[in-house]
Design a protein around this motif. Structure first.
Motif, PDB file in Angstrom:
ATOM      1  N   GLY A 502       0.733  -1.340  -0.031  1.00 52.34           N
ATOM      2  CA  GLY A 502       0.084   0.165  -0.072  1.00 52.34           C
ATOM      3  C   GLY A 502       0.807   1.335   0.109  1.00 52.34           C
ATOM      4  N   LEU A 503       0.482   2.013   1.045  1.00 48.54           N
ATOM      5  CA  LEU A 503       1.685   3.314   0.991  1.00 48.54           C
ATOM      6  C   LEU A 503       3.026   2.616   1.633  1.00 48.54           C
ATOM      7  CD1 LEU A 503      -0.808   5.693   3.377  1.00 48.54           C
ATOM      8  CD2 LEU A 503      -0.141   5.753   0.888  1.00 48.54           C
ATOM      9  N   PRO A 504       4.137   3.539   1.353  1.00 46.97           N
ATOM     10  CA  PRO A 504       5.346   3.025   1.849  1.00 46.97           C
ATOM     11  C   PRO A 504       5.454   2.618   3.193  1.00 46.97           C
ATOM     12  CG  PRO A 504       5.771   4.968   0.583  1.00 46.97           C
ATOM     13  CD  PRO A 504       4.171   4.845   0.582  1.00 46.97           C
ATOM     14  N   GLY A 505       5.983   1.416   3.217  1.00 42.95           N
ATOM     15  CA  GLY A 505       5.899   0.743   4.651  1.00 42.95           C
ATOM     16  C   GLY A 505       4.734  -0.069   4.925  1.00 42.95           C
ATOM     17  N   VAL A 592       9.250  -6.253 -16.300  1.00 41.06           N
ATOM     18  CA  VAL A 592       8.554  -6.780 -15.131  1.00 41.06           C
ATOM     19  C   VAL A 592       7.673  -5.716 -14.465  1.00 41.06           C
ATOM     20  CG1 VAL A 592      10.568  -8.091 -14.732  1.00 41.06           C
ATOM     21  CG2 VAL A 592      10.568  -6.031 -13.351  1.00 41.06           C
ATOM     22  N   TYR A 593       6.423  -6.371 -13.725  1.00 39.47           N
ATOM     23  CA  TYR A 593       5.811  -5.570 -13.349  1.00 39.47           C
ATOM     24  C   TYR A 593       6.205  -5.595 -11.901  1.00 39.47           C
ATOM     25  CZ  TYR A 593       2.793  -5.564 -17.368  1.00 39.47           C
ATOM     26  OH  TYR A 593       2.354  -5.471 -18.669  1.00 39.47           O
ATOM     27  N   LEU A 594       5.633  -4.326 -11.053  1.00 41.69           N
ATOM     28  CA  LEU A 594       5.912  -4.376  -9.822  1.00 41.69           C
ATOM     29  C   LEU A 594       4.988  -4.313  -8.777  1.00 41.69           C
ATOM     30  CD1 LEU A 594       8.021  -0.712 -10.370  1.00 41.69           C
ATOM     31  CD2 LEU A 594       8.688  -3.224 -10.374  1.00 41.69           C
ATOM     32  N   ASP A 595       3.871  -4.899  -9.429  1.00 43.12           N
ATOM     33  CA  ASP A 595       2.610  -4.849  -8.254  1.00 43.12           C
ATOM     34  C   ASP A 595       1.688  -5.911  -9.037  1.00 43.12           C
ATOM     35  OD1 ASP A 595       1.839  -3.221 -10.371  1.00 43.12           O
ATOM     36  OD2 ASP A 595       0.432  -2.489  -9.521  1.00 43.12           O
ATOM     37  N   ARG A 599       0.360  -2.435 -12.947  1.00 41.14           N
ATOM     38  CA  ARG A 599       0.066  -1.010 -13.109  1.00 41.14           C
ATOM     39  C   ARG A 599       1.379  -0.494 -13.294  1.00 41.14           C
ATOM     40  NH1 ARG A 599      -3.520   0.836  -8.088  1.00 41.14           N
ATOM     41  NH2 ARG A 599      -1.999  -0.538  -7.305  1.00 41.14           N
ATOM     42  N   TYR A 600       2.474  -0.888 -12.622  1.00 37.11           N
ATOM     43  CA  TYR A 600       3.730  -0.309 -12.650  1.00 37.11           C
ATOM     44  C   TYR A 600       4.744  -1.157 -13.202  1.00 37.11           C
ATOM     45  CZ  TYR A 600       1.074   2.840  -9.466  1.00 37.11           C
ATOM     46  OH  TYR A 600      -0.050   3.411  -9.091  1.00 37.11           O
ATOM     47  N   THR A 601       5.741  -0.631 -13.849  1.00 33.14           N
ATOM     48  CA  THR A 601       6.759  -1.585 -14.322  1.00 33.14           C
ATOM     49  C   THR A 601       8.242  -1.053 -14.445  1.00 33.14           C
ATOM     50  OG1 THR A 601       6.657  -0.325 -16.549  1.00 33.14           O
ATOM     51  CG2 THR A 601       4.865  -2.121 -16.176  1.00 33.14           C
ATOM     52  N   LEU A 639       6.424   0.108  -4.507  1.00 30.92           N
ATOM     53  CA  LEU A 639       5.690   0.716  -3.262  1.00 30.92           C
ATOM     54  C   LEU A 639       4.427   1.392  -3.663  1.00 30.92           C
ATOM     55  CD1 LEU A 639       8.282   1.739  -0.730  1.00 30.92           C
ATOM     56  CD2 LEU A 639       7.299  -0.482  -1.103  1.00 30.92           C
ATOM     57  N   ASN A 640       3.675   0.718  -4.648  1.00 39.16           N
ATOM     58  CA  ASN A 640       2.123   1.232  -4.837  1.00 39.16           C
ATOM     59  C   ASN A 640       2.203   2.426  -5.677  1.00 39.16           C
ATOM     60  OD1 ASN A 640      -0.568   0.613  -5.326  1.00 39.16           O
ATOM     61  ND2 ASN A 640      -1.080   1.978  -3.672  1.00 39.16           N
ATOM     62  N   GLY A 641       3.402   2.698  -6.602  1.00 35.09           N
ATOM     63  CA  GLY A 641       3.357   3.821  -7.414  1.00 35.09           C
ATOM     64  C   GLY A 641       4.062   5.027  -6.794  1.00 35.09           C
ATOM     65  N   GLN A 642       4.637   4.934  -5.456  1.00 35.94           N
ATOM     66  CA  GLN A 642       5.275   6.020  -4.765  1.00 35.94           C
ATOM     67  C   GLN A 642       6.702   6.397  -5.138  1.00 35.94           C
ATOM     68  OE1 GLN A 642       3.063   7.976  -2.475  1.00 35.94           O
ATOM     69  NE2 GLN A 642       1.689   6.769  -3.616  1.00 35.94           N
ATOM     70  N   VAL A 643       7.386   5.094  -5.218  1.00 39.23           N
ATOM     71  CA  VAL A 643       8.876   5.232  -5.475  1.00 39.23           C
ATOM     72  C   VAL A 643       9.438   4.555  -6.810  1.00 39.23           C
ATOM     73  CG1 VAL A 643      11.044   4.109  -4.336  1.00 39.23           C
ATOM     74  CG2 VAL A 643       8.969   4.950  -2.818  1.00 39.23           C
TER      75      VAL A 643
END
Length: 660
Positions: A502-505, A592-595, A599-601, A639-643
């Motif tokens: 979800g959120l970072p952490g 590769v996908y990150l989630d 959505r994120y790659t 980290l769900n699009g944050q980083v």
């Protein structure tokens, strides 16, 4: 001068110098592997195995498992950006850094590392590295469901050995290493030691100060005392240590200029690893040997990382973990009527002290927990000749795992699981140096608890299980100058453990998925007349969720995060009779996908690596260029699009080595 590939070519170079290219016919030498707990010929082993010479890796500037993985089909690491914590990915199955377990097992001189924390090695003082792919839980137990990486360090003997090297390179890189081996009492007592220090400036700049915030420093050392009181008995006492003194992780905001942060919280990584082991073996007679490995493995995971990348300290994560495992393995191996067999007992105990800090805009949380566990197992493995050219390999393991979680201020929780892991392989040796085989095997990854999720009631998750079928062919052709290996596999994964962010952490584990992984591993090595050698490796993998829902979200058919569909390696090397050599290598990895939502790659990429060197007497000088084209392959949306996890830039290095 050893080759940077899997087998040293020093005998080939000598033959060329004495006989001339027209008369000498180079061959690929026999290779012996021990990753299956017994010495076996690489060509005769019915499994997908890659083997690398340690001195060769060192000379070409390969200083870690992440660089080595690029040469292995179906093997990569997650884009994580923190030293000492490397979640491996093998044949589409990923490790999860919050679960304190791994899908791939790391062995260093037989001592296991069972999680992503500490899944690292400098590869200094190493004799060889063996990478065995496919489920290996029958022999190696929990967390070997995707494969095993086995590192064998050099043993001291009667012949004295010494090596001293220094290195300098781009981004302020500087390094030095030392290795010594000698007999204290010839024929009986030997001492070996090695050490390395490596430091490099970072490339991520602070927007306000202009300083680089992600510098790296690693120190490692190893001491071994080997005793051979008789020709039948041997004992090795080993101590190894690693320490990292790094700056911030290779992280940044998706909204900031590349490779820049404006963090008000200074990031650092001060992790430590220590291993003490006693390895004793005794031969009772022809074909009967008993071996014991007793070990204590401790890893301190100490990290502080900003996650908002702004001057105001709004969000950060901090880990202060002490992860300790004590293990004992006893195994007896022998031969009976032409059949080779092995039987053993394994037990371990975990005692992990976990202190976590998470700063969010809503407040600061500091949960603390004690995570304990134990494993006991019985296993056996038989290789039985059936008839002319036919061989049956069969194995089984019964294992029981216990996990106990004691969160601070909350009631203790516990779970127990038992698992039977069989393996069956049939091989046909259709030529002296060629075979085909078919293997059925099962593997599993240990279950656990969501340690830092009080809102979820510290929910548990079950073990992940794998059932796999592999069909392969391997051998040597063209007068032993060509070695090939091909394996086609399919894996059915149940109770798949998926790491959700979800959120970072805010990271948790779930058993929501079933998946199927299918793929193809290919390896080809060819030595030409005149000092040329070609090495290729190709891994194709398709890992997709069959059924996966997490709350209202449905991820059926999505790709498993961090698992690429393809990775490849191609290297061409020339060894001249007069002592110099040169190599060019291309490595590539698919997107590769990150989630789990895909959505994120991180995009697919290809890197060009160059190396060259010259050896004269005890001296060798070598140079290397990694990522020569300075290719960027950032993981955007971690980290769900944050980083963003930044990819490292081009790196050049020059190394001078003296060997005795």
């Amino acid at each position: 001068m050893p080759s940077p590939h899997r087998w040293p070519l020093a005998p080939l170079a000598a033959a060329l110098a004495l006989c001339g290219a027209a008369r000498a016919q180079p061959v690929l030498p026999e290779v012996t592997v021990t990753v299956n707990k017994q010495a076996e010929s690489l060509d005769a082993l019915p499994a997908s195995v890659s083997v690398f010479d340690g001195a060769a890796l060192e000379s070409t500037g390969i200083h870690g498992l992440d660089a080595l993985a690029a040469q292995v089909p179906g093997f990569t690491f997650q884009a994580f950006g923190q030293s000492a914590t490397q979640p491996p990915v093998m044949r589409g199955l990923t490790a999860n850094f919050v679960s304190f377990s791994s899908s791939t097992l790391l062995l260093v001189d037989g001592v296991p590392t069972l999680m992503a924390q500490g899944f690292d090695h400098s590869l200094q003082g190493v004799e060889r590295v063996e990478v065995l792919r496919g489920p290996q839980s029958t022999l190696h137990g929990r967390n070997a469901e995707a494969g095993v990486v086995s590192i064998i360090t050099r043993q001291p003997g009667d012949a004295p050995y010494a090596a001293l090297s220094g290195e300098a390179g781009s981004h302020g890189q500087r390094a030095g290493s030392l290795e010594l081996g000698r007999a204290l009492v010839p024929g009986q007592l030997y001492l070996g030691l090695s050490g390395e220090w490596r430091e490099q400036d970072g490339f991520i700049r602070h927007q306000s100060t202009g300083q680089r915030v992600d510098g790296r420093e690693r120190q490692s050392g190893r001491l071994v005392l080997r005793w051979t009181p008789t020709t039948a008995t041997e004992a090795s006492l080993r101590y190894a240590a690693q320490r990292w003194d790094d700056g911030a992780s290779l992280w940044g905001s998706v909204q900031a200029p590349r490779a820049s942060v404006n963090s008000g919280t200074e990031g650092w990584n001060r992790s430590r690893g220590r291993t003490l082991s006693l390895d004793v073996s005794h031969r009772f007679g022809p074909g009967l040997r008993l071996r014991s490995i007793t070990a204590r493995n401790v890893f301190d995971d100490r990290v502080l990382q900003d996650t908002d990348f702004q001057p105001a300290s709004l969000m950060h994560v901090k880990r202060d973990y002490r992860l300790a495992t004590t293990s004992q393995q006893l195994r007896l191996e022998g031969e009976t009527r032409g059949a080779r067999w092995l039987a053993g007992l394994y037990a371990d105990r975990d005692g992990h002290d976990l202190r976590y800090e998470q700063q969010l805009p809503t407040g600061l949380m500091r949960p603390t927990a004690r995570l304990g566990g134990s494993t006991t197992a019985l296993f056996t493995h038989w290789t039985v000749p059936l008839a002319d050219r036919w061989t049956l390999t069969v194995g089984a393991r019964i294992e029981r795992n216990r996990v106990r979680l004691t969160p601070q201020g909350s009631a203790r929780r516990g779970e127990e699981w038992s698992r039977f892991s069989p393996k069956l392989s049939l091989q046909y040796q259709w030529a002296p140096t060629a075979q085909v085989y078919a293997t059925y095997s099962e593997g599993y990854r240990a279950g656990g608890f969501n340690v830092f999720s009080p809102a979820m009631g510290y929910a548990g998750y079950a073990p992940e299980t794998v059932r796999a079928v592999e069909i392969g062919a391997k051998g040597r052709l063209l007068d032993q100058r060509l070695r090939y290996a091909a394996a086609l596999y399919t894996q059915q994964v149940r109770d798949m453990q998926v790491q959700q962010m979800g959120l970072p952490g805010v990271v948790y584990m779930t058993n929501a998925a079933r998946a199927r992984s299918t793929g193809l591993d290919l390896e080809l090595d060819y030595v030409f007349s005149g000092g040329w050698q070609l090495q290729t490796a190709l891994g194709l993998n398709r890992t997709r969720f069959g059924r996966f829902s997490d709350g209202a979200a449905v991820y059926d058919g999505h790709r498993n995060p961090f698992a690429p569909d393809v990775n490849a390696h191609l290297a061409l090397r020339y060894d001249a009779p007069r002592g110099w050599w040169a190599q060019a290598a291309v490595q590539g990895t698919g997107k590769v996908y990150l989630d789990a939502a895909n959505r994120y790659t991180r995009p697919g990429y290809a890197l060009l690596n160059l190396a060259a060197g010259y050896a004269s007497g005890p001296w060798e000088i070598s140079a290397y260029v990694r990522n020569a084209a300075n290719r960027r392959y950032d993981a955007v949306g971690y980290l769900n699009g944050q980083v963003v996890v930044y990819s490292p830039p081009r790196e050049l290095g020059l190394r001078l080595t003296w060997r005795m």
